[in-house]
Structure formats: C-alpha cells, structure tokens
Design an enzyme around this catalytic site. Structure first.
Site, PDB file in Angstrom:
ATOM      1  CG  HIS A 144      -4.071  -0.816  -6.182  1.00 38.27           C
ATOM      2  ND1 HIS A 144      -4.497   0.129  -7.085  1.00 38.27           N
ATOM      3  CD2 HIS A 144      -2.824  -0.415  -5.784  1.00 38.27           C
ATOM      4  CE1 HIS A 144      -3.577   1.063  -7.226  1.00 38.27           C
ATOM      5  NE2 HIS A 144      -2.555   0.756  -6.450  1.00 38.27           N
ATOM      6  CG  ASP A 195      -8.053  -0.396  -7.295  1.00 36.22           C
ATOM      7  OD1 ASP A 195      -8.207   0.194  -6.201  1.00 36.22           O
ATOM      8  OD2 ASP A 195      -7.111  -0.141  -8.064  1.00 36.22           O
ATOM      9  CB  SER A 237      -0.045   2.157  -8.027  1.00 33.24           C
ATOM     10  OG  SER A 237      -0.392   2.670  -6.766  1.00 33.24           O
TER      11      SER A 237
END
Length: 728
Positions: A683, A630, A308
């Site tokens: 994610h 995602d 991320s």
C-alpha cells in the site's frame, strides 16, 4: 645495654630459623599445601563476593548502555555512509541496477509539461503543534506526527545517556508497581532508550491528548492547536529513511520538475473532509493553488495524484469545487474540465476497507492481533499503566476521517451471509511473473486453481470460527439493537480509557456477540451501538449507501461527496481517471472475533488468532480471512468503480470520463539491500514502484491512458465486478 639486647634478639631469631630447618620435609610440604589451600579458598571467596556485588541494577545499566551504544553507533554509520554505498553493494551482488524511471524517460526525451498535485492519505502527512497544554511546553511547531525527527537527534546529547542510565535502572526496579508515565516523568528522561521524539515517549498520555480531537465537535479541543505541515516536506518521508512521496518527487525532478510545478495538498487527515475547509480553508487553498499552477504554466492542466484516503478526499474536492457557495467552492460545473488533465489514484479505498471496521471496533487489525497473541501482557493488561490499545481506541475514535473508510455499498457490493463477489478465490501462492511487462487477461479470467471450500467473505465480522463457516440457516442470532445498556461492569479502574464500551454494560457487550455475524449492511448498526458519539459525528459527514436517484436534491449535501456510489463524476469528458494499485498480497477482508471477560480492564472483543482454516488453500489465517489486494485495500474496493461503476457512460459517470485500471503485481525485494523494492505492490511501498512511477511521469509529460496500453490487470476484478448487481 642496647647492644646486648640486639645480640640476644638476633640469637633468638637464628635459633628459630634453625629449629624450622629441623622440621621434616614431609610435614613442611603439608604445611605449604595447607597454605596454598587457604590462599585458594580466599581467592574463591573473593570471587564469590565480587559476584554478589554484581546486582540487577548493574545488569540493567549494562543493558541500557549496550542499547544506547548500538543506537549511536548505527546512527553514526548511517550519517557517515556515502549515499551511493548501498547501490554499489547491491550491484556487486545482483548486477547492474536499472535506471530510475526519471533517468530512463529523460533519455527518451520526456520533459516536464503538466503541473503535478500530490494528495497524501491518512497517517502519512506530518502534523505540528501550534498551541498546547503545559505538558507540551517547548514544542511549538515541533512535529507530533511524521517527519525525519532530525531536530530530535540534534537535541540528544551523549552525556544525557550516562547521567540517567543508572538512575533509570534503579528507579525502574524499585518502582515496578508505579505507572509507566510516573516512572519516566519522575527523573525527566528525554528519550534515553528510544530517541524518536523527546516528548512522545516520555509523555504518552500528553501526546494522546494533543493528537485527539474533541469527541463532540470533531474539531480542536480547548487550548490545543495541531496543524498540518506545509510544502513537499509534509509527506515526502514519514520517518527517517521511510519514504512516502520522496522517490516520486525525485524522479519527477529528473525530467525538469521543481517546487513551482509540484504542489503537496497537505491537510489535517484527522478531520472530516468538510471540516478541513471549515477550520483551515484547505479546500479553498487547493482550488487557488491549482488555478495558479494552470495560469503560470501557460494553461496546461494539472495531473492530480492522490494516495490512499487522499483518493476519497479529492473525490470530495471535485464535487465541492463545482458546488455553489457557501457549502461548495463555487467553481461551476466546468471547473474540473478546465483545470484537471488526469486524476491518478494510488491505492484508493473507493468503497472502503474492512480493516477500518476492525480498527474502530477493537483497535486492532491482523498485525496487532498477532502481536497480542505473542505477548498478550503488553497490549492487554495494565502493564506500566500504559493501556496501549485503550488509549489508541480513545484517540482514533475522535478522528472523523477514519469513518470515511467504512465499507460502502452494503451487501450489494461486499456480499451477504452466503455469498460474496470473490467466491472461488484461490489463496495459494500466485504464479510468478515471467518478466516486468507481463500482462494478464483484461477480463480477469486467469486463476491459479480452485478451492475445495468456499469462503464467506460477506461475513465481515463473525463471532467464532464455526459461525464463520456455517450455513446461514444454522446460525441462531439474537438482535442486539434492543439490548439494555448500563454501567454495570465489575471493574471500573480504567474508566478514563474505557471509551464507550464501559457504558454498554455486560448486557450490551454480550448482546453484540450473540448477534453472531455482521455483513456490510449491519456493520453500521453495530458501530452505532458500540460507538454512538463517533457515529453521530460521522452521520453528519459521511454516507455509505447506494443512490437510487442521483438527481435527488439531498445528494447535493457534502456528506455524500466522498461516496462514489452516491455522487456523479464531474462534467469533464476530456479528463482521465486511473485506478492504480498493487495486487498479489494477502489482504484483510473479514474477521473471526471472540468475546473476552468484560469485567477485566480490556477491550471486550478480540480477533481470535487461534482460528485457522483446515483445508488446502485456506483463506483464513489467525482469525483473518484474506483476499487479493495491496495488504490494506482489497482489489474489490480499489478496482470496482473503474472496472464497472464508471466504465463508459453510467449514471455515476454521465459525461463518459475515460478511466483505466493499472494493477502492479507485487514482487518483493530479492535481498535486504534493495530496501523496500522497486516492484512492490504494498500500500505505501508501491510509491517506490518503478513501473507506477514511469506511468505517472509519462502522463505528466503529456501521454494518455491509451499511450500506456490501456488497462493492465492481473486480478479477477472484472469477473468479480460482473457478480455485483448494481444499477448503472
């Protein structure tokens, strides 16, 4: 004399009884029925009286008691249940489970080789208190963010629930006009209802105060020190049972990895990237730890795995480490070539995410907007004095890191008023995978169908559904940048949490809506207008453009280092870069907003959840335009740099570092016993994806991208990338 009186009394009683016997049976039966009726009425009255005694307080006490009892019962079952029990049940229902990647690859003979470095993203890393104000008394080195909350469970005793439950119910009922904070603080409940943290729930404003940074400097407020947790426990679990890095760590351990060959590069994710070095020397610590791991492993280079926002953080680090001191780490231009084998980016928002804009603009995204529509009073109005979204906005706008994820590249990357790279994307159901090894065409030409109407993804914010769908020539716009601001709101009762919207005044608020539509190119002007303090800090640390000449000396400044369109990759031709992310999940790409009355104690802008598409295969649901991704990062942001920007030798990749796209088609768990699933592309859940973990372990054990099979693509990323006219 006494004997005579007794005889007389006895005769009277006998006489009375004889007289009763002379009453007709019919009359006597009626009397008996009357007696029964009176008795029944008395019993009914007694029941009614007993019902009247059952007050609202009693109901609340029962409700609180039930919740507490269920909580403790479930907690007992969770701790008493054998760790293997869910696996046994799942195997009984669905058949034998596949071996975890670590077990599978150990059988193939793979062993630990290259040291591994984890770089967590925003939110997932734990933060603990080192210094605080009086309301945080007794919480030294306790987690304010993340963790298993194990200490909390130990500190909550059952008698606390009994002692306070009835007092709580009475106070809540008699003091409904008081603020939520005052109600809880008055009798010092320590997480009676929701034992997540014995301070966060009871003192929400105090928690917000300690989690916020200084709005001018972006560093610690006076008298407060919150620091990142260190070690692998910093981000293995976000909360009890909710893994982040734990599954990957466990599988690496199965082939021989241990703590000395794994390193969690924890940092305070609230700070700007350069400020983590200024305050904590985090970048220097990462540099030293990588050098140590390489030296103690016999010269084997590290495999870095960012997730991320950690992807952007490590991109900043690679430029920092080769730059001269004092701005950089002074490692030299060949530091990355000497120390890094591969960078395996998971769910990387390389070019930003539209979701960050909605969060900064109105403190909401798709999920919050839906919850707001279902129960508007909870989030919008001053229920219990909590003002949830206002406090969230006030807090998150002090976190400089959020500005790192504002979309980069402007209209060139994200599209304009009447075009976007993803034009023609089909929002209907994706084709199901045939098996786990299915590979799509690497050129991304596989599509499900065609839309009957094009979606204007380039309009990241539109005020009104009609504006979102109209041709640009039919949209009348008024420039907001010249609007006069002023503190002329009718209601000033929530000034303490109104953030900068309070200072905009009615004219400034209306001017933003009158501009109608915002693309990536005008979003920066919008954020400067509505949040000038935040963006003034952000301008010193981040940039969102496209470099015309990367050799220009200005790009040596750290504000450009986390933007892949304004910086060069290191001079490390032997290094590999992977872009690994999930696809097949509807992901936020653009928003339809509406203006609400500014005179009320609200955030004046809101996602219009009533706006839905009217044609088959629509991409607009509840005021949000959805695209492939995602669930957090769109494919365009996660994949473009490896698909085009860095592919081969380009001005962004002058040494020709080999890069690969590894997409993981999302497959939800078959049943609830599978937890978050082993083929998820979401994610965070992708961190438990068996295919992704296997790819990582193979690279850590010595394989290359070619050994994995090169690119693995299910989306249209290559086709979309070709539509972007970027000088390479």
């Amino acid at each position: 004399m006494m004997s005579m009186l007794r005889r007389r009394k006895g005769s009277q009683i006998e006489k009375t009884s004889n007289s009763n016997s002379l009453i007709p049976e019919e009359i006597q039966g009626r009397n008996d029925e009357d007696d029964k009726k009176v008795t029944k009425e008395k019993a009914t009255k007694k029941k009614v009286d007993s019902k009247k005694k059952w007050s609202c307080v009693d109901g609340c006490c029962w409700f609180i008691g039930c919740i507490c009892s269920i909580w403790w019962f479930l907690l007992f079952l969770y701790n008493a249940m054998p760790a293997s029990f869910p696996q046994y049940v799942t195997e009984a229902i669905t058949g034998p489970m596949p071996d975890p990647p670590g077990v599978k690859l150990l059988k193939e003979g793979l062993t630990a080789k290259h040291p591994v470095v984890f770089v967590p993203g925003i939110v997932t890393g734990g933060l603990e208190l080192w210094e605080g104000h009086q309301c945080a008394e007794g919480l030294f080195r306790k987690r304010l963010w993340g963790g298993t909350f194990g200490e909390v469970y130990k500190r909550i005793e059952p008698h606390v629930l009994v002692t306070y439950s009835k007092a709580a119910a009475k106070w809540l009922i008699s003091s409904i006009d008081k603020s939520f904070y005052d109600i809880l603080a008055a009798f010092e409940i320590q997480s009676v209802l929701f034992p997540l943290n014995d301070w966060i729930f009871c003192r929400p404003l105090c928690w917000v105060e300690h989690m916020s940074l200084d709005n001018e400097t972006g560093l610690d407020p006076s008298g407060i020190r919150v620091r990142p947790v260190t070690g692998l426990v910093a981000a293995d679990y976000f909360a009890a049972g909710y893994f982040v890095w734990a599954v990957l760590i466990a599988n690496l351990a199965r082939i021989g990895y241990e703590e000395k060959t794994m390193y969690m590069a924890a940092y305070d994710w609230r700070l700007s990237f350069q400020n983590t070095e200024v305050r904590d020397q985090t970048l220097s610590r990462i540099k030293s730890n990588i050098e140590l791991m390489v030296a103690t492993s016999g010269g084997k280079k590290v495999v870095v795995i960012p997730h991320s926002m950690g992807v952007l953080y490590f991109l900043h680090f690679m430029k920092w480490v080769e730059s001269p001191a004092p701005m950089g780490g002074g490692g030299g231009s060949d530091w990355c070539a000497k120390h890094i084998k591969a960078v395996m980016n998971i769910g990387g928002p390389f070019l930003g995410v539209p979701k960050a804009v909605s969060g900064l603009f109105s403190a909401e995204a798709k999920d919050i907007a839906v919850a707001r529509a279902i129960a508007p009073g909870v989030l919008d109005k001053d229920v219990f004095g909590l003002q949830t979204l206002q406090h969230a906005m006030q807090m998150t706008r002090t976190w400089d890191s959020t500005m790192s994820m504002i979309p980069k590249g402007g209209d060139t990357i994200w599209g304009g008023l009447d075009w976007s790279p993803e034009e023609g994307y089909e929002c209907g159901p994706r084709k199901q995978k045939v098996n786990d090894t299915q590979m799509a065409d690497q050129n991304g030409t596989e599509t499900v169908g065609s839309q009957t109407k094009s979606t204007n993804y380039g309009r990241i914010i539109s005020f009104g559904k009609d504006v979102a769908e109209a041709h640009s020539s039919k949209i009348e716009r008024m420039d907001f940048r010249g609007a006069v601001k002023g503190n002329n709101l009718a209601n000033t009762t929530c000034r303490d949490v109104w953030t900068e919207y309070h200072d905009m005044g009615l004219g400034g608020i209306k001017a933003v809506a009158d501009y109608k539509v915002y693309t990536a190119g005008s979003l920066l002007d919008l954020l400067h207008f509505v949040a000038p303090k935040m963006m003034n800090r952000g301008d010193a640390h981040f940039s969102y453009g496209i470099a015309e000449n990367l050799d220009d000396p200005k790009y040596k400044h750290y504000k450009y280092w986390s933007n892949p369109l304004e910086t060069k990759l290191p001079n490390a031709p032997g290094m590999e870069i992977y872009s690994m992310y999930g696809v097949g999940i509807p992901t936020e790409r653009a928003y339809v907003y509406k203006l609400i009355p500014a005179a009320e104690c609200y955030i004046p802008y809101r996602i219009d959840t009533s706006a839905d598409g009217e044609y088959e295969g629509t991409c607009m649901k509840g005021g949000v335009f959805l695209n492939d991704g995602d669930e957090t990062v769109p494919v365009l942001s996660a994949g473009f740099m490896c698909a085009k920007g860095w592919r081969g030798k380009t001005r962004f990749n002058p040494s020709g570092i080999r890069n690969y796209i590894r997409e993981y088609d999302h497959a939800p768990p078959a049943n609830f016993l599978e937890g978050r699933g082993t083929q998820s592309g979401a994610h965070v859940d992708i961190m438990g994806n068996f295919a992704l973990i296997e790819d990582i372990i193979r690279i850590a054990a010595g394989a290359t991208g070619d050994d994995l099979g090169g690119d693995q693509v299910y989306s249209d990323i290559f086709k979309w990338s070709e539509k972007i006219n970027l000088q390479l």
